[in-house]
Motif scaffolding. Structure first.
Motif, mmCIF file in Angstrom:
data_model
loop_
_atom_site.group_PDB
_atom_site.id
_atom_site.type_symbol
_atom_site.label_atom_id
_atom_site.label_comp_id
_atom_site.label_asym_id
_atom_site.label_seq_id
_atom_site.Cartn_x
_atom_site.Cartn_y
_atom_site.Cartn_z
ATOM 1 N N ALA A 60 0.752 -0.872 0.244
ATOM 2 C CA ALA A 60 -0.041 0.306 0.144
ATOM 3 C C ALA A 60 1.033 1.084 -0.111
ATOM 4 C CB ALA A 60 -1.458 0.224 1.355
ATOM 5 N N ALA A 61 1.636 1.546 0.922
ATOM 6 C CA ALA A 61 3.158 2.331 0.714
ATOM 7 C C ALA A 61 3.705 2.605 -0.608
ATOM 8 C CB ALA A 61 3.683 2.018 2.068
ATOM 9 N N LEU A 62 3.940 1.385 -0.896
ATOM 10 C CA LEU A 62 3.966 1.478 -2.108
ATOM 11 C C LEU A 62 3.429 1.906 -3.519
ATOM 12 C CD1 LEU A 62 6.728 -1.485 -2.661
ATOM 13 C CD2 LEU A 62 7.417 1.005 -2.202
ATOM 14 N N LYS A 63 2.320 1.203 -3.850
ATOM 15 C CA LYS A 63 1.922 2.319 -4.706
ATOM 16 C C LYS A 63 0.856 3.016 -3.863
ATOM 17 C CE LYS A 63 -1.680 0.604 -7.651
ATOM 18 N NZ LYS A 63 -0.532 0.324 -9.620
ATOM 19 N N GLN A 64 0.955 3.772 -2.662
ATOM 20 C CA GLN A 64 0.583 5.335 -2.540
ATOM 21 C C GLN A 64 2.133 5.836 -3.104
ATOM 22 O OE1 GLN A 64 -2.223 6.401 -0.356
ATOM 23 N NE2 GLN A 64 -1.639 8.613 -1.286
ATOM 24 N N LYS A 65 2.837 6.198 -3.263
ATOM 25 C CA LYS A 65 3.674 6.670 -3.572
ATOM 26 C C LYS A 65 4.087 6.344 -5.481
ATOM 27 C CE LYS A 65 8.210 8.228 -2.764
ATOM 28 N NZ LYS A 65 8.018 9.431 -2.289
ATOM 29 N N GLU A 66 3.161 5.648 -5.531
ATOM 30 C CA GLU A 66 3.409 5.818 -7.135
ATOM 31 C C GLU A 66 2.476 6.393 -7.500
ATOM 32 O OE1 GLU A 66 5.109 1.136 -8.743
ATOM 33 O OE2 GLU A 66 3.086 1.745 -8.113
ATOM 34 N N ASP B 185 0.766 9.059 -5.871
ATOM 35 C CA ASP B 185 1.297 10.517 -5.369
ATOM 36 C C ASP B 185 1.970 10.885 -6.598
ATOM 37 O OD1 ASP B 185 -0.731 10.211 -3.292
ATOM 38 O OD2 ASP B 185 0.334 10.008 -1.709
ATOM 39 N N GLU B 186 3.101 10.313 -6.720
ATOM 40 C CA GLU B 186 4.226 11.144 -7.821
ATOM 41 C C GLU B 186 4.287 11.016 -9.132
ATOM 42 O OE1 GLU B 186 7.916 10.974 -5.205
ATOM 43 O OE2 GLU B 186 7.264 11.390 -3.526
ATOM 44 N N ARG B 187 3.388 9.874 -9.610
ATOM 45 C CA ARG B 187 3.046 9.815 -11.328
ATOM 46 C C ARG B 187 4.646 9.482 -11.499
ATOM 47 N NH1 ARG B 187 -0.990 13.653 -10.966
ATOM 48 N NH2 ARG B 187 -2.874 13.461 -11.657
ATOM 49 N N VAL B 188 5.320 8.385 -10.599
ATOM 50 C CA VAL B 188 6.214 7.900 -10.814
ATOM 51 C C VAL B 188 6.688 5.793 -10.654
ATOM 52 C CG1 VAL B 188 7.954 9.227 -10.183
ATOM 53 C CG2 VAL B 188 7.971 7.655 -8.596
ATOM 54 N N GLU B 189 7.284 5.357 -11.409
ATOM 55 C CA GLU B 189 7.510 3.928 -11.524
ATOM 56 C C GLU B 189 8.647 3.906 -10.372
ATOM 57 O OE1 GLU B 189 7.001 -0.141 -12.656
ATOM 58 O OE2 GLU B 189 5.816 2.057 -13.721
ATOM 59 N N LEU B 190 8.409 3.219 -9.788
ATOM 60 C CA LEU B 190 9.525 2.927 -8.554
ATOM 61 C C LEU B 190 10.475 2.054 -8.661
ATOM 62 C CD1 LEU B 190 7.059 2.374 -5.230
ATOM 63 C CD2 LEU B 190 8.015 4.392 -5.958
ATOM 64 N N THR B 191 11.673 3.129 -8.976
ATOM 65 C CA THR B 191 13.192 1.857 -8.607
ATOM 66 C C THR B 191 13.594 1.047 -7.562
ATOM 67 O OG1 THR B 191 14.182 3.533 -7.985
ATOM 68 C CG2 THR B 191 13.887 3.567 -10.311
ATOM 69 N N ASP B 192 14.818 0.173 -7.729
ATOM 70 C CA ASP B 192 14.614 -0.532 -5.816
ATOM 71 C C ASP B 192 15.264 0.477 -4.780
ATOM 72 O OD1 ASP B 192 14.401 -2.813 -7.244
ATOM 73 O OD2 ASP B 192 16.218 -3.082 -7.388
ATOM 74 N N ASP B 193 15.690 1.813 -4.990
ATOM 75 C CA ASP B 193 15.962 2.845 -4.263
ATOM 76 C C ASP B 193 15.397 3.463 -3.799
ATOM 77 O OD1 ASP B 193 18.739 2.158 -5.123
ATOM 78 O OD2 ASP B 193 19.583 4.003 -6.986
ATOM 79 N N LEU B 194 13.923 3.977 -4.387
ATOM 80 C CA LEU B 194 12.606 4.212 -4.046
ATOM 81 C C LEU B 194 12.114 3.583 -2.798
ATOM 82 C CD1 LEU B 194 11.443 6.577 -7.030
ATOM 83 C CD2 LEU B 194 11.870 7.953 -4.907
#
Length: 147
Positions: free
Chosen positions: A31-37, A39-48
Motif C-alpha cells: 500500500a505504501a509503495l502504491k501510494q508513492k507511485e 502520488d508522484e506518478r513515478v515508476e518505483l526503482t529499487d532505491d525508491l
C-alpha cells in the motif's frame, strides 16, 4: 528480480501458506509503495522502494518506543513482527569498521575539517551507505569525528 517483484512473490507465498500476520505486513508495504507511485506518478526503482521501507522501519521503531512507554506489549509484539518482515527486504547492514572506512574516505574526499563541514560530508556519504546504515547513528559518528 527487482525488489518490487520479490515483495509480490513473498506476498503470494504468504497467501498460500496462510501466514496472516506476514501477509498483513506485506500488504502494508504494498500500500505504501502504491501510494508513492500514485502520488508522484513515478515508476518505483529499487532505491525508491528501499527509501520507503526505511521510512516504514523508522515509523515502526518509533511506535515500539511509544507502545513500550504506554505498556502496550500486544502492540509492541505486532510492530516488532512487522519490523522483522520489513527488515528482510533491506540490504545487509555495514559493520562499524566498514562505516569507519567509508567515512574516512568521504572526509578526505571532501576536505572536511570542522563541524561546519558536516553537511558536505553527509551529502557525500548518503549515496554510499543508502539503506545499509542508520543515518541517525551515522550523523552522530560524523559529528564526533568532525567536532
Amino acid at each position: 528480480m527487482t525488489l518490487r517483484e520479490r515483495i509480490n512473490d513473498d506476498m503470494k507465498t504468504a497467501m498460500k501458506a496462510r501466514e496472516a500476520d506476514k501477509l498483513a505486513a506485506i500488504r502494508l508495504l504494498q500500500a505504501a509503495l502504491k501510494q508513492k507511485e500514485v502520488d508522484e506518478r513515478v515508476e518505483l526503482t529499487d532505491d525508491l522502494v528501499l527509501s520507503i521501507i526505511e521510512k516504514m522501519l523508522k515509523q515502526r521503531k518509533d511506535s515500539i518506543e511509544q507502545y513500550t512507554a504506554g505498556n502496550r506489549m500486544d502492540l509492541v509484539a505486532t510492530e516488532q513482527f512487522e519490523v522483522g518482515v520489513l527488515s528482510a527486504y533491506m540490504p545487509t547492514q555495514l559493520s562499524d569498521a566498514e562505516v569507519g572506512a567509508i567515512l574516512d574516505g568521504v572526509i578526505a574526499e571532501t576536505g572536511a575539517s570542522s563541524a561546519k563541514d558536516m553537511g558536505k560530508v553527509m551529502n557525500a556519504l548518503r549515496p554510499k551507505v543508502a539503506g545499509r546504515a542508520d543515518m541517525g547513528k551515522l550523523s552522530a559518528i560524523v559529528k564526533a569525528r568532525l567536532g
